[in-house]
Design a protein around this motif. Sequence first.
Motif, PDB file in Angstrom:
ATOM      1  N   VAL A 212      41.904  52.864  51.893  1.00 28.72           N
ATOM      2  CA  VAL A 212      41.109  52.498  50.710  1.00 28.72           C
ATOM      3  C   VAL A 212      42.001  51.875  49.644  1.00 28.72           C
ATOM      4  CG1 VAL A 212      39.687  53.390  48.818  1.00 28.72           C
ATOM      5  CG2 VAL A 212      39.379  54.300  51.131  1.00 28.72           C
ATOM      6  N   VAL A 213      43.117  52.533  49.351  1.00 30.69           N
ATOM      7  CA  VAL A 213      44.026  52.065  48.296  1.00 30.69           C
ATOM      8  C   VAL A 213      44.550  50.667  48.610  1.00 30.69           C
ATOM      9  CG1 VAL A 213      46.285  52.451  47.255  1.00 30.69           C
ATOM     10  CG2 VAL A 213      44.689  54.369  47.514  1.00 30.69           C
ATOM     11  N   ILE A 214      44.997  50.461  49.829  1.00 30.41           N
ATOM     12  CA  ILE A 214      45.574  49.159  50.212  1.00 30.41           C
ATOM     13  C   ILE A 214      44.522  48.057  50.165  1.00 30.41           C
ATOM     14  CG2 ILE A 214      46.592  47.858  52.127  1.00 30.41           C
ATOM     15  CD1 ILE A 214      47.997  50.512  52.950  1.00 30.41           C
ATOM     16  N   CYS A 215      43.346  48.327  50.748  1.00 32.24           N
ATOM     17  CA  CYS A 215      42.291  47.304  50.791  1.00 32.24           C
ATOM     18  C   CYS A 215      41.767  46.962  49.400  1.00 32.24           C
ATOM     19  CB  CYS A 215      41.147  47.777  51.690  1.00 32.24           C
ATOM     20  SG  CYS A 215      41.574  47.849  53.442  1.00 32.24           S
ATOM     21  N   VAL A 216      41.600  47.970  48.571  1.00 28.55           N
ATOM     22  CA  VAL A 216      41.112  47.724  47.204  1.00 28.55           C
ATOM     23  C   VAL A 216      42.148  46.932  46.409  1.00 28.55           C
ATOM     24  CG1 VAL A 216      40.482  48.815  45.012  1.00 28.55           C
ATOM     25  CG2 VAL A 216      39.553  49.706  47.156  1.00 28.55           C
ATOM     26  N   ASN A 217      43.416  47.257  46.595  1.00 24.14           N
ATOM     27  CA  ASN A 217      44.476  46.503  45.898  1.00 24.14           C
ATOM     28  C   ASN A 217      44.500  45.045  46.326  1.00 24.14           C
ATOM     29  OD1 ASN A 217      46.646  47.860  44.041  1.00 24.14           O
ATOM     30  ND2 ASN A 217      45.988  49.447  45.476  1.00 24.14           N
ATOM     31  N   ILE A 218      44.314  44.812  47.613  1.00 26.30           N
ATOM     32  CA  ILE A 218      44.279  43.425  48.095  1.00 26.30           C
ATOM     33  C   ILE A 218      43.054  42.704  47.535  1.00 26.30           C
ATOM     34  CG2 ILE A 218      43.988  41.986  50.158  1.00 26.30           C
ATOM     35  CD1 ILE A 218      45.602  44.124  51.691  1.00 26.30           C
ATOM     36  N   ALA A 219      41.896  43.387  47.569  1.00 25.06           N
ATOM     37  CA  ALA A 219      40.659  42.776  47.074  1.00 25.06           C
ATOM     38  C   ALA A 219      40.704  42.535  45.567  1.00 25.06           C
ATOM     39  CB  ALA A 219      39.469  43.669  47.428  1.00 25.06           C
ATOM     40  N   SER A 220      41.524  43.314  44.855  1.00 26.99           N
ATOM     41  CA  SER A 220      41.606  43.157  43.393  1.00 26.99           C
ATOM     42  C   SER A 220      42.234  41.821  42.996  1.00 26.99           C
ATOM     43  CB  SER A 220      42.408  44.311  42.783  1.00 26.99           C
ATOM     44  OG  SER A 220      43.758  44.266  43.183  1.00 26.99           O
ATOM     45  N   GLN A 221      42.850  41.144  43.969  1.00 23.72           N
ATOM     46  CA  GLN A 221      43.441  39.836  43.668  1.00 23.72           C
ATOM     47  C   GLN A 221      42.377  38.744  43.576  1.00 23.72           C
ATOM     48  OE1 GLN A 221      46.735  40.078  42.899  1.00 23.72           O
ATOM     49  NE2 GLN A 221      46.215  42.223  43.354  1.00 23.72           N
ATOM     50  N   LEU A 222      41.163  39.070  44.049  1.00 21.10           N
ATOM     51  CA  LEU A 222      40.054  38.123  43.925  1.00 21.10           C
ATOM     52  C   LEU A 222      39.247  38.500  42.679  1.00 21.10           C
ATOM     53  CD1 LEU A 222      38.859  38.087  47.655  1.00 21.10           C
ATOM     54  CD2 LEU A 222      40.236  36.358  46.507  1.00 21.10           C
ATOM     55  N   TYR A 223      39.481  37.798  41.592  1.00 18.43           N
ATOM     56  CA  TYR A 223      38.813  38.149  40.336  1.00 18.43           C
ATOM     57  C   TYR A 223      38.682  36.917  39.438  1.00 18.43           C
ATOM     58  CZ  TYR A 223      43.404  37.879  38.086  1.00 18.43           C
ATOM     59  OH  TYR A 223      44.610  37.436  37.607  1.00 18.43           O
ATOM     60  N   PHE A 224      37.885  37.096  38.388  1.00 16.31           N
ATOM     61  CA  PHE A 224      37.839  36.063  37.346  1.00 16.31           C
ATOM     62  C   PHE A 224      37.676  36.761  35.990  1.00 16.31           C
ATOM     63  CE2 PHE A 224      33.517  36.692  38.817  1.00 16.31           C
ATOM     64  CZ  PHE A 224      32.770  36.799  37.649  1.00 16.31           C
ATOM     65  N   ASN A 225      38.271  36.162  34.945  1.00 22.70           N
ATOM     66  CA  ASN A 225      38.186  36.719  33.599  1.00 22.70           C
ATOM     67  C   ASN A 225      36.761  36.585  33.072  1.00 22.70           C
ATOM     68  OD1 ASN A 225      40.969  37.494  33.133  1.00 22.70           O
ATOM     69  ND2 ASN A 225      41.427  35.294  33.149  1.00 22.70           N
ATOM     70  N   PHE A 226      36.336  37.603  32.319  1.00 23.63           N
ATOM     71  CA  PHE A 226      34.934  37.631  31.917  1.00 23.63           C
ATOM     72  C   PHE A 226      34.803  38.203  30.504  1.00 23.63           C
ATOM     73  CE2 PHE A 226      30.537  39.451  32.285  1.00 23.63           C
ATOM     74  CZ  PHE A 226      29.890  38.255  32.543  1.00 23.63           C
ATOM     75  N   LEU A 227      34.053  37.559  29.690  1.00 27.17           N
ATOM     76  CA  LEU A 227      33.698  37.996  28.325  1.00 27.17           C
ATOM     77  C   LEU A 227      34.887  38.013  27.375  1.00 27.17           C
ATOM     78  CD1 LEU A 227      31.160  40.898  29.123  1.00 27.17           C
ATOM     79  CD2 LEU A 227      30.660  38.515  28.542  1.00 27.17           C
ATOM     80  N   ILE A 228      35.919  38.852  27.653  1.00 28.96           N
ATOM     81  CA  ILE A 228      37.065  38.945  26.738  1.00 28.96           C
ATOM     82  C   ILE A 228      38.352  38.910  27.540  1.00 28.96           C
ATOM     83  CG2 ILE A 228      35.778  40.285  25.017  1.00 28.96           C
ATOM     84  CD1 ILE A 228      37.326  42.768  26.056  1.00 28.96           C
ATOM     85  N   GLN A 229      39.457  38.685  26.862  1.00 27.50           N
ATOM     86  CA  GLN A 229      40.761  38.658  27.496  1.00 27.50           C
ATOM     87  C   GLN A 229      41.096  40.036  28.097  1.00 27.50           C
ATOM     88  OE1 GLN A 229      42.744  36.072  27.981  1.00 27.50           O
ATOM     89  NE2 GLN A 229      44.286  37.334  29.034  1.00 27.50           N
ATOM     90  N   GLY A 230      41.506  40.044  29.390  1.00 26.93           N
ATOM     91  CA  GLY A 230      41.914  41.280  30.054  1.00 26.93           C
ATOM     92  C   GLY A 230      40.798  41.948  30.835  1.00 26.93           C
TER      93      GLY A 230
END
Length: 419
Positions: free
Chosen positions: A10-28
């Motif tokens: 779970v930890v490894i897969c979620v960490n890898i998937a966390s690289q697919l993201y986009f900024n939303f509403l506010i910085q960070g």
Amino acid sequence: MKKIKRILTVVICVNIASQLYFNFLIQGFTIAFSVVVFSIFLYNYVELNPIKIAIITGITTSSYKFLWFYSSNSNFTKIFERVTPEVIFFAIYGIIFYFLYYRDRKRDLTKFTISIFFCDFVSNIIELCIRTKMVGIDGNMIRDLLIVACARASVTLIILIAMKYYRLFLIKEEHEERYRRLILVTSLFKSEIYFMNKNAAEIEDVMRKSFSVYEIVSKKHYPDELKNLTLDIAKDVHEIKKDYIRVMRGLEEISNDKIDVEQMKIKDMVNILELDTKDYIVTKNLNIELDFKYECDFYVSEHFYLMSIIRNLVFNSIEAIDSKKRGVVKLRIREIGTEYVFSVSDNGTGISKSNLDFIFNPGFSTKYDKETGSICRGIGLTLVKDLVQDIFKGSISVQSIENKNTVFTVKVPVDLFRG
């Protein structure tokens, strides 16, 4: 140990998937695919406590991001403030999920989807409040977070449904493979039992003759030693017959319980045989092409015996092909007049004229193991001929040109299948 492995997964897969993201509403503040992956694991790994796994996942994901940002920016406080809310997001997500879904212990996909929607929405609201310190949050932001939660829950649902159908597909494929193997094994089983029944009649004949010899020896006043010997032979044959019949009856019971199929279509039989033969060719790394065609389709009640006939002829053809050349084995099934005609041909070594008259005789074989020198038992074609004649009231013939080709032709009456 299993739980630890799953937590790491779970930890490894979620960490890898966390690289697919986009900024939303506010910085960070980011919207990442990792939440979808995390939700899928929560649904499948029911033995993991969602609160614990959420906290562990949040800490590891944030730690990874902290190290990544710290390598390019040495401002510890800013980086800490940026990644810490993510730990809170996962913690809140796990707690809500625990109370909304996990405690119930029922795998209800509808309830699960609704639960992760609320988990996502509420966790995002709390994270956003922490990042903005409750400043600037308006109705548009809340609406956008509802849309995000709905979108991620929908994606999760689609993936879970796809996984479910994929598992069902694999199970179905596995069941079909077992069914094919069962048909083939049972056909082999039943044909061997048929041959054993014929042998039993021959054993009975031997026993009768041995008793006749004993009676003749007794009447002619031969020495007692010879008389006792003939009686012992007769008794031994009788015991062998009893054991043989007991084993045979046991095998018959097993084969009768093995599979309950009253009849099969010839096309299904050909498909099963073709798949089995292809697997064999691949396993043995043979350079052989199969060309199986049927010009008619019909139901066969004695399908186990017919499968045994065709399979024996096909595998005989495969064995007759020299490994140095590209082989072709053809199966043709046609309706000609009042007969169904099955032909199996190959471009193998052929059969010499001197052997053509003997190939259907019991015990005759030209095959042997090159390493051990052991000769094959030679009942394949004998069994085929017996089954064709006795079960299907048909005939079998062979034509062969040495070092060129061989064609076995089986003819059975159409009325036998239509009656």
